[in-house]
Design a protein around this motif. Structure first.
Motif, mmCIF file in Angstrom:
data_model
loop_
_atom_site.group_PDB
_atom_site.id
_atom_site.type_symbol
_atom_site.label_atom_id
_atom_site.label_comp_id
_atom_site.label_asym_id
_atom_site.label_seq_id
_atom_site.Cartn_x
_atom_site.Cartn_y
_atom_site.Cartn_z
ATOM 1 N N PRO A 1 0.833 -1.214 0.000
ATOM 2 C CA PRO A 1 0.000 0.000 0.000
ATOM 3 C C PRO A 1 0.862 1.257 0.000
ATOM 4 O O PRO A 1 2.005 1.249 0.454
ATOM 5 C CB PRO A 1 -0.777 -0.120 1.312
ATOM 6 N N SER A 2 0.308 2.322 -0.533
ATOM 7 C CA SER A 2 0.935 3.638 -0.456
ATOM 8 C C SER A 2 -0.175 4.662 -0.200
ATOM 9 O O SER A 2 -1.306 4.291 0.078
ATOM 10 C CB SER A 2 1.711 3.953 -1.724
ATOM 11 N N ASN B 1 -1.862 6.821 -2.169
ATOM 12 C CA ASN B 1 -3.013 6.855 -3.068
ATOM 13 C C ASN B 1 -3.133 5.639 -3.992
ATOM 14 O O ASN B 1 -3.830 5.677 -4.988
ATOM 15 C CB ASN B 1 -2.978 8.131 -3.912
ATOM 16 N N SER B 2 -2.431 4.555 -3.675
ATOM 17 C CA SER B 2 -2.514 3.368 -4.525
ATOM 18 C C SER B 2 -2.129 2.119 -3.734
ATOM 19 O O SER B 2 -1.626 2.204 -2.616
ATOM 20 C CB SER B 2 -1.585 3.512 -5.730
ATOM 21 N N THR C 1 -5.050 2.552 -8.311
ATOM 22 C CA THR C 1 -4.846 3.896 -7.782
ATOM 23 C C THR C 1 -6.170 4.485 -7.302
ATOM 24 O O THR C 1 -7.248 3.924 -7.552
ATOM 25 C CB THR C 1 -4.253 4.823 -8.861
ATOM 26 N N HIS C 2 -6.073 5.617 -6.640
ATOM 27 C CA HIS C 2 -7.269 6.301 -6.148
ATOM 28 C C HIS C 2 -8.176 6.702 -7.312
ATOM 29 O O HIS C 2 -9.406 6.601 -7.211
ATOM 30 C CB HIS C 2 -6.862 7.537 -5.332
ATOM 31 N N SER C 3 -7.584 7.117 -8.416
ATOM 32 C CA SER C 3 -8.395 7.502 -9.580
ATOM 33 C C SER C 3 -9.176 6.315 -10.152
ATOM 34 O O SER C 3 -10.286 6.485 -10.649
ATOM 35 C CB SER C 3 -7.515 8.127 -10.661
ATOM 36 N N HIS C 4 -8.608 5.112 -10.071
ATOM 37 C CA HIS C 4 -9.341 3.921 -10.510
ATOM 38 C C HIS C 4 -10.573 3.707 -9.624
ATOM 39 O O HIS C 4 -11.643 3.357 -10.122
ATOM 40 C CB HIS C 4 -8.462 2.671 -10.438
ATOM 41 N N LEU C 5 -10.417 3.912 -8.331
ATOM 42 C CA LEU C 5 -11.523 3.692 -7.401
ATOM 43 C C LEU C 5 -12.614 4.754 -7.548
ATOM 44 O O LEU C 5 -13.768 4.498 -7.224
ATOM 45 C CB LEU C 5 -11.012 3.659 -5.959
ATOM 46 N N GLU C 6 -12.252 5.937 -8.029
ATOM 47 C CA GLU C 6 -13.257 6.968 -8.282
ATOM 48 C C GLU C 6 -14.111 6.632 -9.494
ATOM 49 O O GLU C 6 -15.288 6.958 -9.538
ATOM 50 C CB GLU C 6 -12.586 8.320 -8.492
ATOM 51 N N LYS D 1 -15.887 -0.542 -6.474
ATOM 52 C CA LYS D 1 -14.871 -1.275 -5.711
ATOM 53 C C LYS D 1 -15.143 -2.774 -5.712
ATOM 54 O O LYS D 1 -14.235 -3.582 -5.918
ATOM 55 C CB LYS D 1 -14.810 -0.752 -4.276
#
Length: 119
Positions: A14-15, A17-18, A68-73, A77
Protein backbone atom coordinates in the motif's frame (compact mmCIF):
# COMPACT_ATOMS: atom_id res chain seq x y z
CA UNK A 1 3.32 -10.86 1.99
CA UNK A 2 0.72 -13.62 2.11
CA UNK A 3 1.69 -17.12 1.05
CA UNK A 4 -0.11 -20.43 0.92
CA UNK A 5 3.21 -22.17 0.20
CA UNK A 6 6.51 -21.22 -1.44
CA UNK A 7 4.97 -21.45 -4.92
CA UNK A 8 1.82 -19.39 -4.28
CA UNK A 9 2.35 -15.90 -2.88
CA UNK A 10 0.73 -12.47 -2.91
CA UNK A 11 2.58 -9.28 -2.05
CA UNK A 12 0.40 -6.28 -1.19
CA UNK A 13 2.19 -2.94 -1.10
CA UNK A 14 0.00 0.00 0.00
CA UNK A 15 0.94 3.64 -0.46
CA UNK A 16 -0.81 6.97 0.02
CA UNK A 17 -3.01 6.85 -3.07
CA UNK A 18 -2.51 3.37 -4.52
CA UNK A 19 -1.95 -0.28 -3.79
CA UNK A 20 0.21 -2.70 -5.77
CA UNK A 21 -0.65 -6.39 -5.67
CA UNK A 22 1.90 -8.84 -7.01
CA UNK A 23 0.96 -12.49 -7.45
CA UNK A 24 3.13 -15.57 -7.82
CA UNK A 25 1.07 -18.20 -9.64
CA UNK A 26 1.35 -21.87 -8.67
CA UNK A 27 3.88 -23.73 -10.78
CA UNK A 28 4.18 -27.40 -9.90
CA UNK A 29 6.59 -28.45 -12.64
CA UNK A 30 8.72 -27.21 -15.54
CA UNK A 31 5.85 -27.24 -18.04
CA UNK A 32 3.72 -25.03 -15.77
CA UNK A 33 6.67 -22.65 -15.29
CA UNK A 34 7.09 -22.25 -19.04
CA UNK A 35 3.35 -21.87 -19.67
CA UNK A 36 2.98 -19.35 -16.84
CA UNK A 37 5.89 -17.28 -18.09
CA UNK A 38 4.59 -17.23 -21.68
CA UNK A 39 0.96 -16.55 -20.69
CA UNK A 40 1.73 -13.75 -18.23
CA UNK A 41 4.06 -12.13 -20.76
CA UNK A 42 1.24 -12.29 -23.32
CA UNK A 43 -1.14 -10.60 -20.86
CA UNK A 44 1.36 -7.94 -19.77
CA UNK A 45 1.90 -6.91 -23.39
CA UNK A 46 -1.80 -6.00 -23.41
CA UNK A 47 -1.75 -4.21 -20.04
CA UNK A 48 -3.47 -1.07 -21.37
CA UNK A 49 -6.61 -3.08 -22.10
CA UNK A 50 -6.79 -4.32 -18.49
CA UNK A 51 -6.26 -0.80 -16.99
CA UNK A 52 -5.00 -2.01 -13.57
CA UNK A 53 -2.52 -4.61 -14.87
CA UNK A 54 1.12 -3.53 -14.77
CA UNK A 55 3.38 -4.11 -17.74
CA UNK A 56 6.24 -5.41 -15.60
CA UNK A 57 5.74 -7.56 -12.55
CA UNK A 58 7.77 -7.17 -9.38
CA UNK A 59 10.81 -9.47 -9.34
CA UNK A 60 10.08 -13.01 -8.10
CA UNK A 61 6.37 -12.55 -8.94
CA UNK A 62 4.48 -13.44 -12.11
CA UNK A 63 1.94 -10.65 -12.45
CA UNK A 64 1.22 -7.30 -10.77
CA UNK A 65 -1.81 -5.04 -10.45
CA UNK A 66 -1.72 -1.34 -9.60
CA UNK A 67 -4.95 0.14 -8.26
CA UNK A 68 -4.85 3.90 -7.78
CA UNK A 69 -7.27 6.30 -6.15
CA UNK A 70 -8.40 7.50 -9.58
CA UNK A 71 -9.34 3.92 -10.51
CA UNK A 72 -11.52 3.69 -7.40
CA UNK A 73 -13.26 6.97 -8.28
CA UNK A 74 -14.21 5.66 -11.72
CA UNK A 75 -14.87 1.97 -10.98
CA UNK A 76 -17.05 0.15 -8.49
CA UNK A 77 -14.87 -1.28 -5.71
CA UNK A 78 -16.71 -4.59 -5.44
CA UNK A 79 -16.56 -5.07 -9.23
CA UNK A 80 -12.84 -4.33 -9.19
CA UNK A 81 -12.25 -6.96 -6.50
CA UNK A 82 -14.43 -9.45 -8.39
CA UNK A 83 -12.43 -8.77 -11.55
CA UNK A 84 -9.09 -9.43 -9.85
CA UNK A 85 -10.37 -12.63 -8.22
CA UNK A 86 -11.93 -14.00 -11.41
CA UNK A 87 -8.84 -12.93 -13.41
CA UNK A 88 -6.57 -14.99 -11.14
CA UNK A 89 -8.94 -17.98 -11.21
CA UNK A 90 -9.10 -17.82 -15.00
CA UNK A 91 -5.31 -17.66 -15.31
CA UNK A 92 -5.06 -20.82 -13.21
CA UNK A 93 -7.70 -22.56 -15.35
CA UNK A 94 -6.05 -21.48 -18.60
CA UNK A 95 -2.62 -22.72 -17.53
CA UNK A 96 -4.10 -26.06 -16.41
CA UNK A 97 -5.94 -26.38 -19.72
CA UNK A 98 -2.81 -25.56 -21.72
CA UNK A 99 -0.83 -28.13 -19.72
CA UNK A 100 -3.42 -30.84 -20.43
CA UNK A 101 -3.47 -29.92 -24.13
CA UNK A 102 0.34 -29.99 -24.28
CA UNK A 103 0.51 -33.40 -22.59
CA UNK A 104 -2.20 -34.81 -24.86
CA UNK A 105 -0.43 -33.53 -27.96
CA UNK A 106 2.90 -34.92 -26.76
CA UNK A 107 1.33 -38.31 -26.12
CA UNK A 108 -0.15 -38.38 -29.63
CA UNK A 109 3.19 -37.46 -31.19
CA UNK A 110 4.96 -40.17 -29.18
CA UNK A 111 2.38 -42.78 -30.23
CA UNK A 112 2.75 -41.87 -33.91
CA UNK A 113 6.53 -41.98 -33.60
CA UNK A 114 6.46 -45.40 -31.91
CA UNK A 115 4.17 -46.83 -34.64
CA UNK A 116 7.08 -46.48 -37.08
CA UNK A 117 9.13 -48.96 -35.06
CA UNK A 118 6.35 -51.48 -34.38
CA UNK A 119 5.32 -52.05 -38.00
Amino acid sequence: KISRNENEMVLIEPSVNSVRMSVCIKQADDIEEILTKKFTRFLCQRAEQFVILRRNAVSDYDISFLVTHSHLEVMYKHKLIDFIMSFLEDIDKEISGMKIATNTRGRMVAQEYMKKFIM
